[in-house]
Scaffold this motif. Structure first.
Motif, mmCIF file in Angstrom:
data_model
loop_
_atom_site.group_PDB
_atom_site.id
_atom_site.type_symbol
_atom_site.label_atom_id
_atom_site.label_comp_id
_atom_site.label_asym_id
_atom_site.label_seq_id
_atom_site.Cartn_x
_atom_site.Cartn_y
_atom_site.Cartn_z
ATOM 1 N N HIS A 5 -118.847 -20.408 8.687
ATOM 2 C CA HIS A 5 -120.229 -19.844 9.118
ATOM 3 C C HIS A 5 -120.605 -20.675 10.779
ATOM 4 N N ALA A 6 -119.798 -21.618 10.997
ATOM 5 C CA ALA A 6 -120.036 -23.045 12.050
ATOM 6 C C ALA A 6 -120.489 -21.549 13.802
ATOM 7 N N LEU A 7 -118.921 -21.312 13.191
ATOM 8 C CA LEU A 7 -118.319 -20.484 14.820
ATOM 9 C C LEU A 7 -118.254 -18.740 13.997
ATOM 10 N N CYS A 8 -118.970 -18.078 14.709
ATOM 11 C CA CYS A 8 -119.268 -16.741 13.963
ATOM 12 C C CYS A 8 -117.198 -15.889 15.179
ATOM 13 N N GLY A 9 -116.997 -14.136 13.966
ATOM 14 C CA GLY A 9 -115.919 -14.257 14.318
ATOM 15 C C GLY A 9 -116.314 -13.367 15.707
ATOM 16 N N ARG A 10 -114.848 -13.490 16.624
ATOM 17 C CA ARG A 10 -114.721 -13.512 17.992
ATOM 18 C C ARG A 10 -112.814 -13.661 18.313
ATOM 19 N N PHE A 11 -113.143 -12.984 19.225
ATOM 20 C CA PHE A 11 -111.470 -12.623 19.695
ATOM 21 C C PHE A 11 -111.685 -12.739 21.227
ATOM 22 N N THR A 12 -110.803 -14.252 21.079
ATOM 23 C CA THR A 12 -110.618 -15.062 21.926
ATOM 24 C C THR A 12 -109.232 -15.380 22.227
ATOM 25 N N THR A 13 -108.855 -16.712 22.306
ATOM 26 C CA THR A 13 -107.519 -17.608 22.242
ATOM 27 C C THR A 13 -107.307 -18.720 22.041
ATOM 28 N N VAL A 14 -106.352 -19.510 21.959
ATOM 29 C CA VAL A 14 -106.269 -20.323 21.096
ATOM 30 C C VAL A 14 -107.166 -21.424 21.515
ATOM 31 N N GLU A 15 -107.328 -21.447 23.411
ATOM 32 C CA GLU A 15 -107.577 -22.742 24.381
ATOM 33 C C GLU A 15 -108.916 -22.454 23.888
ATOM 34 N N GLY A 16 -109.978 -21.026 23.787
ATOM 35 C CA GLY A 16 -111.177 -20.662 23.909
ATOM 36 C C GLY A 16 -111.902 -20.432 22.539
ATOM 37 N N LEU A 17 -110.665 -21.015 21.102
ATOM 38 C CA LEU A 17 -111.323 -21.291 20.004
ATOM 39 C C LEU A 17 -111.406 -22.470 20.438
ATOM 40 N N LEU A 18 -110.977 -23.198 21.025
ATOM 41 C CA LEU A 18 -111.130 -24.595 20.811
ATOM 42 C C LEU A 18 -112.266 -25.511 21.826
ATOM 43 N N VAL A 19 -112.515 -24.481 23.186
ATOM 44 C CA VAL A 19 -113.519 -25.362 23.848
ATOM 45 C C VAL A 19 -114.201 -24.607 23.078
ATOM 46 N N ALA A 20 -114.635 -23.272 22.278
ATOM 47 C CA ALA A 20 -116.086 -23.159 20.973
ATOM 48 C C ALA A 20 -116.132 -24.543 20.350
ATOM 49 N N MET A 21 -115.443 -25.066 19.309
ATOM 50 C CA MET A 21 -115.716 -25.638 18.685
ATOM 51 C C MET A 21 -115.641 -27.078 19.557
ATOM 52 N N ARG A 22 -115.264 -27.849 20.489
ATOM 53 C CA ARG A 22 -116.039 -28.973 21.583
ATOM 54 C C ARG A 22 -117.190 -28.708 21.530
ATOM 55 N N GLU A 23 -117.535 -27.142 22.427
ATOM 56 C CA GLU A 23 -119.372 -27.500 22.334
ATOM 57 C C GLU A 23 -120.198 -27.271 21.833
ATOM 58 N N GLN A 24 -120.022 -26.536 20.357
ATOM 59 C CA GLN A 24 -120.451 -27.376 18.848
ATOM 60 C C GLN A 24 -120.596 -28.737 18.004
ATOM 61 N N LEU A 25 -119.656 -29.426 19.494
ATOM 62 C CA LEU A 25 -119.772 -31.328 19.079
ATOM 63 C C LEU A 25 -119.987 -31.217 20.074
ATOM 64 N N ASP A 26 -120.976 -31.094 21.151
ATOM 65 C CA ASP A 26 -121.469 -31.950 22.232
ATOM 66 C C ASP A 26 -122.382 -33.094 22.328
#
Length: 453
Positions: A344-365
């Motif tokens: 539930h923290a990150l919704c479904g998305r079509f991206t890259t591994v780097e994009g997924l890590l960046v999204a996780m990083r933004e959630q922890l800003d």
């Protein structure tokens, strides 16, 4: 009473409305709405203050504070402003140290709390929603039981003595003479207990979700369709009635509200095929009021017969460029960082591994720790973010684990035949009863559904 009026430009055009729900900060004092209301103690006129705000990593809430200048009566409440979640939530906290008593607790009107060690149970709707702490829950219970005790000692001394003994047991909880558990259950799914180790997992905190019963849905005002309506909806569509539009070449739009500020906006939706995988629905929303952007992917197919687990070893730039389709039921983990991210923290998305890590990083800003956390918690998160930045720079080799019980997640292989490569492991596994319960499969009837159960 404060009234909000839309701003107009020099040309007379109405400016875009400000976001209704903004992050908690000291600059929100201008957004407080004051309303005259009756005091429930002396029935004179008092002032209620309302503040719509967002709790980072949680949801939108409305904080309410009432104060009567005549008798001094005060009351503070919290009401959830977000929609009812698909599933209820059940949280169990093991309280072992004094710091556990200071964990923040957000509970809605539809939550119940129990402490088995002292046989304490606060049922649903017995108290208003609030933002408090574990110690605050115990203290409020003591205050409620202590009310009218002086009169009770005169009229009913035996009952008053029993209540005094129970209050003493509650005070011993605050002194942590023995560890105890706090069980929070919310049928609306809009409650949570703080994890001070975030983003790492907390062994003392267990969170699970459950499907609501018919009675619980009706308690929330959610009513099922009657049997005749169900039969009408389940009636098969004749072949000559099938829609003839080819949705693969169309971009559809529908009206919605911005998930960040709740302002009206539009969502674009398109049906597409992922090579070597399946059909998916891609949705994108851009808010003209606050500029918030979302990209979400929904599976166009059904739930697979088995769950899937991907393990991606990230050691080079090529690993960061892998395409990833993460479904809304997929959870993420990085064992080297002791980090778990629920579905539930990150919704479904079509991206890259780097994009997924960046999204996780933004959630922890760090927004969660800007106002209320102590300096040690802020420094702990800052150190974690620095380590995470080093991961993105490939200074540390990590393993990204994607686990989807619905089997609707996909990670691209670097081989031409799409077979797993040296840095990619794919595992299929049978779902557990809890996984099926989370997906709503245990109560699903797929055969002879036209018959009465």
């Amino acid at each position: 009473m404060t009234t909000v009026v839309p701003e107009t430009s020099a040309e007379g055009a109405t400016a875009a409305p400000e976001p209704i729900f903004q992050d908690i900060s000291g600059e929100q004092t201008a957004e407080i709405v004051e309303i005259e209301s009756a005091c429930m103690s002396c029935f004179q006129t008092g002032i209620t203050r309302l503040l719509p705000t967002k709790i980072p990593f949680f949801r939108e809430v409305v904080l309410m504070s009432f104060k009567c200048e005549h008798c001094g009566y005060t009351n503070n409440e919290m009401q959830s402003a977000s929609e009812i979640q698909k599933n209820g939530v059940r949280i169990e906290l093991d309280v072992k140290t004094p710091s556990d008593l200071n964990r923040r607790v957000v509970r809605s009107d539809n939550s119940s709390i129990s402490i088995p060690e002292v046989e304490l149970e606060i049922p649903v709707q017995s108290q208003k929603g609030e933002v408090t702490t574990v110690e605050g829950i115990i203290e409020r219970t003591i205050a409620g039981l202590s009310q009218d005790q002086d009169k009770r000692r005169i009229d009913h001394p035996t009952e008053a003595s029993s209540i005094d003994d129970y209050i003493e047991r509650l005070r011993q909880l605050k002194e942590l003479q023995t560890p105890f558990r706090v069980l929070l259950e919310d049928i609306s799914g809009n409650s949570f207990i703080e994890n001070p180790l975030a983003p790492a997992t907390d062994a003392q905190l267990k969170t699970s979700h459950f499907s609501r019963t018919k009675a619980q849905n009706e308690l929330l005002g959610l009513y099922e369709q009657n049997h005749e309506e169900e039969q009408h909806l389940l009636k098969p569509i004749a072949e000559d009635e099938w829609p003839i539009e080819n949705l693969h070449g169309e971009v559809l739009q529908f009206a919605t509200n911005c998930p960040n500020c709740q302002a009206p906006c539009e969502t674009n939706m398109k049906l597409t095929n992922i090579p070597h995988f399946k059909e998916v629905v891609i949705m994108a929303t851009v808010c003209g009021s606050c500029g918030h952007k979302t990209n979400e992917v929904k599976s166009g197919g059904g739930i697979e017969t088995q769950g899937v687990r991907f393990k991606v070893r990230i050691s080079s730039k090529e690993d960061l460029t892998r395409d990833v389709l993460k479904s809304e039921t997929c959870s993420l983990a990085i064992p080297e960082l002791d980090m778990d991210v629920g579905p539930h923290a990150l919704c479904g998305r079509f991206t890259t591994v780097e994009g997924l890590l960046v999204a996780m990083r933004e959630q922890l800003d760090g927004r969660f720790f800007h106002d209320s956390a102590d300096e040690a918690s802020k420094q702990q998160l800052q150190r974690f973010l620095e380590t995470f930045d080093n991961v993105l720079k490939l200074e540390h080799v990590i393993t990204l684990v994607l686990q989807d019980p619905a089997g609707n997640t996909y990670v691209q292989s670097l081989r031409d035949d799409d077979e797993p490569d040296d840095n990619l492991t794919v595992e299929r596994y049978d779902r557990s009863f809890e996984d099926n319960e989370e997906l709503g499969l245990n109560d699903m009837k797929t055969e002879n559904y036209e018959e009465n159960a």
